[in-house]
Design a protein around this motif. Sequence first.
Motif, short mmCIF file in Angstrom:
data_model
loop_
_atom_site.label_atom_id
_atom_site.label_comp_id
_atom_site.label_asym_id
_atom_site.label_seq_id
_atom_site.Cartn_x
_atom_site.Cartn_y
_atom_site.Cartn_z
N ARG A 56 0.83 -1.14 0.03
CA ARG A 56 0.03 -0.21 -0.06
C ARG A 56 0.80 1.16 0.04
NH1 ARG A 56 -2.74 -1.19 4.07
NH2 ARG A 56 -1.81 0.32 5.74
N PHE A 57 1.95 1.34 0.85
CA PHE A 57 2.75 2.47 1.08
C PHE A 57 3.57 2.75 -0.06
CE2 PHE A 57 3.26 3.08 5.78
CZ PHE A 57 1.76 3.26 5.97
N ALA A 58 3.98 1.62 -0.84
CA ALA A 58 4.89 1.73 -1.95
C ALA A 58 4.07 1.94 -3.29
CB ALA A 58 5.47 0.25 -2.65
N LEU A 59 2.65 1.80 -3.43
CA LEU A 59 1.83 2.09 -4.35
C LEU A 59 1.60 3.78 -4.23
CD1 LEU A 59 -0.81 -0.89 -4.86
CD2 LEU A 59 0.88 0.11 -6.43
N ALA A 60 1.18 4.10 -3.08
CA ALA A 60 0.82 5.15 -2.73
C ALA A 60 1.93 6.49 -2.96
CB ALA A 60 0.47 5.72 -1.21
N ALA A 61 3.10 6.10 -2.78
CA ALA A 61 4.48 6.89 -3.03
C ALA A 61 4.37 6.93 -4.55
CB ALA A 61 5.62 6.01 -2.79
N GLY A 62 4.28 5.84 -5.34
CA GLY A 62 4.43 5.94 -6.83
C GLY A 62 3.26 6.84 -7.20
N VAL A 63 2.00 6.67 -7.09
CA VAL A 63 1.00 7.38 -7.54
C VAL A 63 0.87 8.91 -7.23
CG1 VAL A 63 -1.51 7.59 -7.62
CG2 VAL A 63 -0.59 5.37 -7.81
N LEU A 64 1.21 8.96 -5.93
CA LEU A 64 1.32 10.41 -5.59
C LEU A 64 2.55 11.27 -6.11
CD1 LEU A 64 0.50 10.13 -1.75
CD2 LEU A 64 -1.12 10.94 -3.41
N ILE A 65 3.64 10.64 -6.39
CA ILE A 65 4.67 11.47 -6.91
C ILE A 65 4.41 11.73 -8.53
CG2 ILE A 65 7.07 11.25 -7.96
CD1 ILE A 65 7.62 10.01 -5.21
N LEU A 66 3.81 10.78 -9.09
CA LEU A 66 3.64 11.05 -10.47
C LEU A 66 2.27 12.05 -10.67
CD1 LEU A 66 3.59 7.32 -12.05
CD2 LEU A 66 5.33 9.36 -12.36
N GLY A 67 1.36 12.08 -9.73
CA GLY A 67 0.06 13.00 -9.58
C GLY A 67 0.75 14.53 -9.30
N ALA A 68 1.85 14.43 -8.52
CA ALA A 68 2.50 15.63 -8.14
C ALA A 68 3.16 16.43 -9.31
CB ALA A 68 3.17 15.48 -6.74
N ILE A 69 3.61 15.63 -10.00
CA ILE A 69 4.49 16.02 -11.25
C ILE A 69 3.64 16.86 -12.10
CG2 ILE A 69 5.86 15.40 -13.05
CD1 ILE A 69 7.10 13.12 -11.36
N GLU A 70 2.34 15.96 -12.56
CA GLU A 70 1.52 16.64 -13.41
C GLU A 70 0.83 17.88 -12.68
OE1 GLU A 70 -1.25 17.31 -16.26
OE2 GLU A 70 0.75 16.29 -16.22
N ALA A 71 0.67 17.67 -11.61
CA ALA A 71 0.05 19.09 -11.01
C ALA A 71 1.06 20.41 -11.01
CB ALA A 71 -0.33 18.80 -9.54
N SER A 72 2.26 20.07 -10.91
CA SER A 72 3.10 20.97 -11.03
C SER A 72 3.20 21.50 -12.46
CB SER A 72 4.56 20.56 -10.54
OG SER A 72 5.70 21.49 -10.77
N SER A 73 3.34 20.50 -13.27
CA SER A 73 3.33 20.98 -14.74
C SER A 73 2.13 21.83 -15.00
CB SER A 73 3.29 19.70 -15.58
OG SER A 73 3.46 20.06 -16.94
N LEU A 74 0.80 21.40 -14.47
CA LEU A 74 -0.26 22.02 -14.89
C LEU A 74 -0.43 23.55 -14.20
CD1 LEU A 74 -3.03 21.56 -16.29
CD2 LEU A 74 -3.98 21.24 -13.89
N LEU A 75 0.02 23.59 -12.93
CA LEU A 75 0.50 24.91 -12.55
C LEU A 75 1.49 26.08 -13.15
CD1 LEU A 75 0.08 23.99 -8.62
CD2 LEU A 75 -1.48 25.13 -10.02
N SER A 76 2.53 25.36 -13.42
CA SER A 76 3.48 26.14 -13.91
C SER A 76 2.96 26.59 -15.47
CB SER A 76 4.71 25.37 -14.37
OG SER A 76 4.43 24.19 -15.07
N THR A 77 2.08 25.78 -16.24
CA THR A 77 1.28 26.27 -17.42
C THR A 77 0.21 27.27 -17.14
OG1 THR A 77 1.83 24.23 -18.42
CG2 THR A 77 0.33 25.53 -19.49
N ALA A 78 -0.42 27.16 -15.99
CA ALA A 78 -1.59 28.11 -15.81
C ALA A 78 -0.81 29.46 -15.44
CB ALA A 78 -2.25 27.62 -14.65
N ASP A 79 0.20 29.34 -14.67
CA ASP A 79 0.69 30.85 -14.23
C ASP A 79 1.65 31.60 -15.22
OD1 ASP A 79 3.24 29.84 -14.23
OD2 ASP A 79 3.04 29.33 -11.88
N GLY A 80 1.85 30.83 -16.37
CA GLY A 80 2.68 31.50 -17.39
C GLY A 80 3.91 31.18 -17.60
#
Length: 283
Positions: A56-80
């Motif tokens: 459970r912890f290993a899955l959570a770490a992998g999914v959350l890291i990949l989700g955070a990467i996409e969130a960071s990319s989306l935010l950086s695009t939104a703020d120009g």
Amino acid sequence: MSIRGWLLLACGGFGATYLVGEFFGSPLLPAAELLAWVSLAAYLAVSGRGAPTRVRFALAAGVLILGAIEASSLLSTADGSRTGMQFLTPDRVPERSALDTASDAVRHTMPALVAYACLALAALFLPKRRTRTSAAVAVAGIGIAVIYVGLEIWGRDGGLAAVLAAVPLLLVAVLAFLVAGRTPRWIPTAGLALLGLAALWMLDGVLDRVHVEPLVVFLDPGMRYQRHESVAVMLAAPVGLSITGLALAPAIQLAAAATITVGCLRRRAASPPPPDASAPSGL
């Protein structure tokens, strides 16, 4: 349908929405990929309560890291911060060691590689039982990974920096294929094979960074770069027009993570207890 099924359906739906938008070069929903990761994380939270703690912890770490990467990319695009074109003309190329060049090239991919390793470890913690199919997947995958990396380095004139930069990606790909060879269920085996391919998919971008010669550099968020003989950097096709290129990589990454998560958390039906040998047999 249970809530787990609806969450998986949402993950697949948002992933398909992202792919359709990339195919036509016009996102239908800019946050579709991030919503797919959120749906997968919610599925993990709902379905993972009965799973072993390490899985459970290993899955959570992998999914959350990949989700955070996409969130960071989306935010950086939104703020120009990723819009506009920059024109850089450094006065000279600084002398750098092969290790420094390789480290800089791999730095952008390290979070994703850590996430891939976590997902592979989650499957590694499952009960071990090798089958012919999983063993064939492992052998074929490792062979393809080694040959592909070798040809890519050789085709770009090699160099110690290129070899060092390719090592982390190759190790993660080999780890994924090795774990695929020891899992008894076909669902995580397929997910691990996709995970290995996702790791190899990043090799082209890493080697491009190794070979970039910063004499005249154009930086634009909608373009990718290629090395052309000894020339510095050439602009290639926009990302949104290449469904077989960079646009497909996040979809493979999401499919791999979702398949591994489902495979690790899927509960097998309990087998009936063996008959009691001491009980009298009927005539």
